[in-house]
Scaffold this active site. Structure first.
Site, PDB file in Angstrom:
ATOM      1  N   LYS A 154       0.878  -1.183   0.000  1.00 21.30           N
ATOM      2  CA  LYS A 154       0.000   0.000   0.000  1.00 21.30           C
ATOM      3  C   LYS A 154       0.912   1.228   0.000  1.00 21.30           C
ATOM      4  O   LYS A 154       1.427   1.624   1.038  1.00 21.30           O
ATOM      5  CB  LYS A 154      -0.874  -0.018   1.257  1.00 21.30           C
ATOM      6  N   GLU A 201       9.452   1.991  10.777  1.00 19.80           N
ATOM      7  CA  GLU A 201      10.546   2.935  10.500  1.00 19.80           C
ATOM      8  C   GLU A 201       9.904   4.314  10.479  1.00 19.80           C
ATOM      9  O   GLU A 201       9.150   4.634   9.567  1.00 19.80           O
ATOM     10  CB  GLU A 201      11.188   2.622   9.145  1.00 19.80           C
ATOM     11  N   CYS A 247      13.925  11.419   6.129  1.00 16.81           N
ATOM     12  CA  CYS A 247      13.848  11.031   7.544  1.00 16.81           C
ATOM     13  C   CYS A 247      15.219  11.050   8.215  1.00 16.81           C
ATOM     14  O   CYS A 247      15.339  11.314   9.401  1.00 16.81           O
ATOM     15  CB  CYS A 247      13.215   9.648   7.679  1.00 16.81           C
ATOM     16  N   GLU A 265       9.818  16.781  14.448  1.00 10.70           N
ATOM     17  CA  GLU A 265      10.223  16.604  13.052  1.00 10.70           C
ATOM     18  C   GLU A 265       9.426  17.573  12.176  1.00 10.70           C
ATOM     19  O   GLU A 265       8.201  17.633  12.278  1.00 10.70           O
ATOM     20  CB  GLU A 265       9.946  15.168  12.601  1.00 10.70           C
TER      21      GLU A 265
HETATM   22  P1  NAD Z   1       2.281   8.805   7.092  1.00  9.17           P
HETATM   23  O1  NAD Z   1       2.466   8.110   8.382  1.00  9.17           O
HETATM   24  O2  NAD Z   1       1.291   9.893   6.990  1.00  9.17           O
HETATM   25  O3  NAD Z   1       1.874   7.755   5.952  1.00  9.17           O
HETATM   26  C1  NAD Z   1       2.683   6.637   5.667  1.00  9.17           C
HETATM   27  C2  NAD Z   1       1.828   5.559   5.035  1.00  9.17           C
HETATM   28  O4  NAD Z   1       0.871   5.096   5.989  1.00  9.17           O
HETATM   29  C3  NAD Z   1       1.018   6.020   3.819  1.00  9.17           C
HETATM   30  O5  NAD Z   1       0.999   4.991   2.850  1.00  9.17           O
HETATM   31  C4  NAD Z   1      -0.370   6.221   4.402  1.00  9.17           C
HETATM   32  O6  NAD Z   1      -1.383   6.073   3.438  1.00  9.17           O
HETATM   33  C5  NAD Z   1      -0.426   5.097   5.409  1.00  9.17           C
HETATM   34  N1  NAD Z   1      -1.393   5.271   6.507  1.00  9.17           N
HETATM   35  C6  NAD Z   1      -1.809   6.429   7.079  1.00  9.17           C
HETATM   36  N2  NAD Z   1      -2.694   6.167   8.067  1.00  9.17           N
HETATM   37  C7  NAD Z   1      -2.848   4.828   8.128  1.00  9.17           C
HETATM   38  C8  NAD Z   1      -3.600   3.953   8.945  1.00  9.17           C
HETATM   39  N3  NAD Z   1      -4.410   4.418   9.921  1.00  9.17           N
HETATM   40  N4  NAD Z   1      -3.491   2.623   8.746  1.00  9.17           N
HETATM   41  C9  NAD Z   1      -2.674   2.128   7.785  1.00  9.17           C
HETATM   42  N5  NAD Z   1      -1.931   2.920   6.969  1.00  9.17           N
HETATM   43  C10 NAD Z   1      -2.008   4.252   7.140  1.00  9.17           C
HETATM   44  O7  NAD Z   1       3.722   9.320   6.658  1.00  9.17           O
HETATM   45  P2  NAD Z   1       4.123  10.192   5.394  1.00  9.17           P
HETATM   46  O8  NAD Z   1       3.671  11.582   5.606  1.00  9.17           O
HETATM   47  O9  NAD Z   1       3.718   9.475   4.139  1.00  9.17           O
HETATM   48  O10 NAD Z   1       5.718  10.108   5.455  1.00  9.17           O
HETATM   49  C11 NAD Z   1       6.498  10.989   6.190  1.00  9.17           C
HETATM   50  C12 NAD Z   1       6.958  10.334   7.473  1.00  9.17           C
HETATM   51  O11 NAD Z   1       7.640   9.114   7.185  1.00  9.17           O
HETATM   52  C13 NAD Z   1       7.964  11.185   8.230  1.00  9.17           C
HETATM   53  O12 NAD Z   1       7.713  11.105   9.602  1.00  9.17           O
HETATM   54  C14 NAD Z   1       9.293  10.519   7.893  1.00  9.17           C
HETATM   55  O13 NAD Z   1      10.334  10.752   8.814  1.00  9.17           O
HETATM   56  C15 NAD Z   1       8.890   9.096   7.877  1.00  9.17           C
HETATM   57  N6  NAD Z   1       9.879   8.286   7.158  1.00  9.17           N
HETATM   58  C16 NAD Z   1      10.649   7.414   7.876  1.00  9.17           C
HETATM   59  C17 NAD Z   1      11.618   6.667   7.226  1.00  9.17           C
HETATM   60  C18 NAD Z   1      12.466   5.689   7.978  1.00  9.17           C
HETATM   61  O14 NAD Z   1      13.034   4.830   7.350  1.00  9.17           O
HETATM   62  N7  NAD Z   1      12.563   5.766   9.288  1.00  9.17           N
HETATM   63  C19 NAD Z   1      11.793   6.802   5.852  1.00  9.17           C
HETATM   64  C20 NAD Z   1      10.996   7.710   5.165  1.00  9.17           C
HETATM   65  C21 NAD Z   1      10.031   8.441   5.829  1.00  9.17           C
END
Ligand code: NAD
Length: 496
Positions: A192, A267, A300, A396
């Site tokens: 997803k 992550e 990130c 962040e």
């Molecule tokens: P997000 O948490 O908003 O969304 C991530 C994913 O989760 C998306 O596919 C979204 O559709 C899905 N999602 C959202 N709510 C959900 C739910 N209730 N149930 C299941 N899936 C759900 O994050 P984002 O805005 O897409 O990404 C940015 C964040 O990701 C930042 O905090 C960044 O630091 C982090 N990030 C971490 C890493 C790492 O490896 N640690 C790498 C890249 C990004």
């Protein structure tokens, strides 16, 4: 009402993005299907031009059909010998490389990732992820040892359907490092991707039939996280959840995983400190500090907190400003662009909200601090906070906003570095090997770079401490996560 994949609407037409036909439906059980509802994705390169693609918006019925397909796929893929699985992964890696230009161009159109970086590095790194796990799964041998009256064998069993949920930043490469170990382990996947950058996931899924995955081994579901994402992680037939995204969503997913007692990795976000000591190679450190604006800071791992030894404060700032003055904001398709637009107006506004609150709270906006008119760029911003408790230090931001603070000695530097709830990455810049070792060991983070940044061998563990994550990806760590280890103990009188 229970819906089989046959009952789902037909797949919508592909979208033509950057000259590439991109599927806009879900891949379930080897078939492209649709949903009644849809969602749009716009390009950050020209937001006001309207949607570049309209995709199927999955719902609970889509999730259920995808898990049905994965359960059926598990019977085949989980029973496929490791050597044959490895061959399929290698073919997928070759296909990824053969489609480098298309993947790079679509990623750039969808989320403004630097096109040259995609072509030169990230598409190839995506392919390398599949090759690495093909190698590891073949190398992998059952461990056996004799004990008194017993022969012991440890077997790594595929765990079952795995849901892989990914964020919008670096979507292609990041997805491959999560999908490859699940598939290598013998688990069928349901991917997803994020709704703000869903398109290269569709290109990847499209390659899987030619690579030779049996139906149901590789599934893709498009849609909104709170809708189809939440439905997927709630299904008790899912046996692994691999998530990358924000800590807030990580908590939701953790609760769903706990309800079904399903192992999950998370992550999550970062707030990396970049420690610059007076004995560092200042040119190299300043160059890297300015580089934290790369990808508009939507990284990130970025070292967003500049912690600089007080004695070099003025020299550091002078050189930093001179370097940042030379950065060009522009189109990520142009080779001379340094900083691309942000992914989405909503995210750019969130980032600006942090800056506005910092200004109101008495923090000093040293440079930048405003959106750029006429595009989704945000000015590279530096903030000197009034205190270490400032929101811009502790939260962040995920945009081109760095904080600048000074320290007097090593102990204070470590204390400040370890003072947030995050712990994904950290950087140390110093000319002293002893200090590098001491400080490196004292930092609370999953990854620490000394005098370098961002490079990581794919076999090395990757992950965070604190609210930056749970579990480790990379190399064997991810393969073990996706496996159920079984110890087989057989009576053997000859070993007494
Ligand atoms: P997000 O948490 O908003 O969304 C991530 C994913 O989760 C998306 O596919 C979204 O559709 C899905 N999602 C959202 N709510 C959900 C739910 N209730 N149930 C299941 N899936 C759900 O994050 P984002 O805005 O897409 O990404 C940015 C964040 O990701 C930042 O905090 C960044 O630091 C982090 N990030 C971490 C890493 C790492 O490896 N640690 C790498 C890249 C990004």
């Amino acid at each position: 009402m229970r819906m089989a994949v046959d009952d789902l609407p037909a797949a919508p037409s592909p979208a033509n993005v950057a000259g590439v036909d991109v599927p806009t439906g879900h891949l379930i059980g080897g078939r492209w299907v649709g949903s009644v509802a849809t969602f749009d994705t716009n390009s950050p390169l020209d937001w006001n031009a309207g949607p570049i693609a309209t995709l199927a918006r999955g719902d609970a019925a889509t999730a259920e059909a995808a898990v049905d397909a994965a359960v059926a796929g598990f019977a085949v893929w989980g029973a496929t010998p490791a050597g044959e699985r490895a061959e399929v992964l290698r073919r997928l890696a070759d296909l990824i490389e053969a489609n480098t230009d298309a993947i790079a161009d679509v990623e750039t159109a969808d989320m403004a990732f630097m096109n040259a970086s995609m072509r030169a590095r990230l598409v190839g790194r995506g392919a390398a992820n599949f090759r690495l796990y093909a190698d590891l799964i073949v190398e992998h041998a059952e461990r056996a040892w004799p004990a008194k009256n017993m022969a012991n064998t440890v077997q790594w069993m595929p765990a079952g359907p795995a849901v892989v949920i990914t964020p919008w930043n670096a979507p292609f490469m990041l997805s491959t490092w999560k999908l490859a170990p699940a598939l290598a382990a013998g688990n069928p996947v349901i991917h997803k991707p994020a709704e703000w950058s869903p398109l290269t996931a569709a290109l990847l899924a499209e390659l899987t039939a030619e690579a030779g995955f049996p139906p149901g081994a590789y599934n893709l579901v498009q849609g909104i996280g709170e809708e189809v994402g939440a439905a997927l992680v709630a299904d008790p037939r899912v046996r692994r959840i691999s998530f990358t995204g924000s800590p807030e969503t990580g908590r939701h997913i953790g609760r769903a995983a706990a309800a079904n007692l399903v192992p999950f990795t998370a992550e999550l976000g970062g707030k990396g400190p970049m420690l610059v000591f007076a004995d560092a190679d200042l040119d190299a450190a300043v160059h890297r500090a300015a580089w934290q604006y790369d990808d508009s800071g939507q990284v990130c791992l970025a070292g967003t907190r500049l912690l600089v030894e007080a004695s070099i404060r003025e020299e550091f700032l002078e050189r930093f400003h001179a370097t940042v003055d030379g950065l060009r904001l522009g189109d990520p398709r142009d080779a001379d662009t340094d900083i691309a637009p942000m992914v989405h107006p909503e995210h750019r506004d969130n980032v600006h909200g942090f800056v506005e609150r910092a200004r109101a709270a008495g923090d000093t906006i040293v440079r930048g601090g405003a959106p750029v008119a006429g595009s989704l760029h945000y000015e590279p911003t530096l903030i000197e906070p009034a205190s270490n408790d400032a929101e811009v230090v502790q939260s962040e931001i995920f945009g081109p906003v760095l904080t600048f603070q000074t320290f007097d000695d090593e102990a204070e530097a470590v204390r400040m570095a370890n003072s947030t709830a995050y712990g994904l990455s950290a950087m140390v810049w110093t000319g002293s090997a002893e200090r590098a070792d001491r400080v490196g060991r004292a930092l609370r983070a999953g990854l620490v770079w000394v005098n370098t940044f961002l490079v990581r061998d794919l076999t090395a563990p990757f992950g965070g401490v604190g609210i930056s994550g749970i579990g480790r990806e990379g190399g064997w760590h991810a393969l073990e996560f996706h496996s159920d280890l079984k110890t087989l103990m057989v009576l053997d009188d000859t070993t007494s």
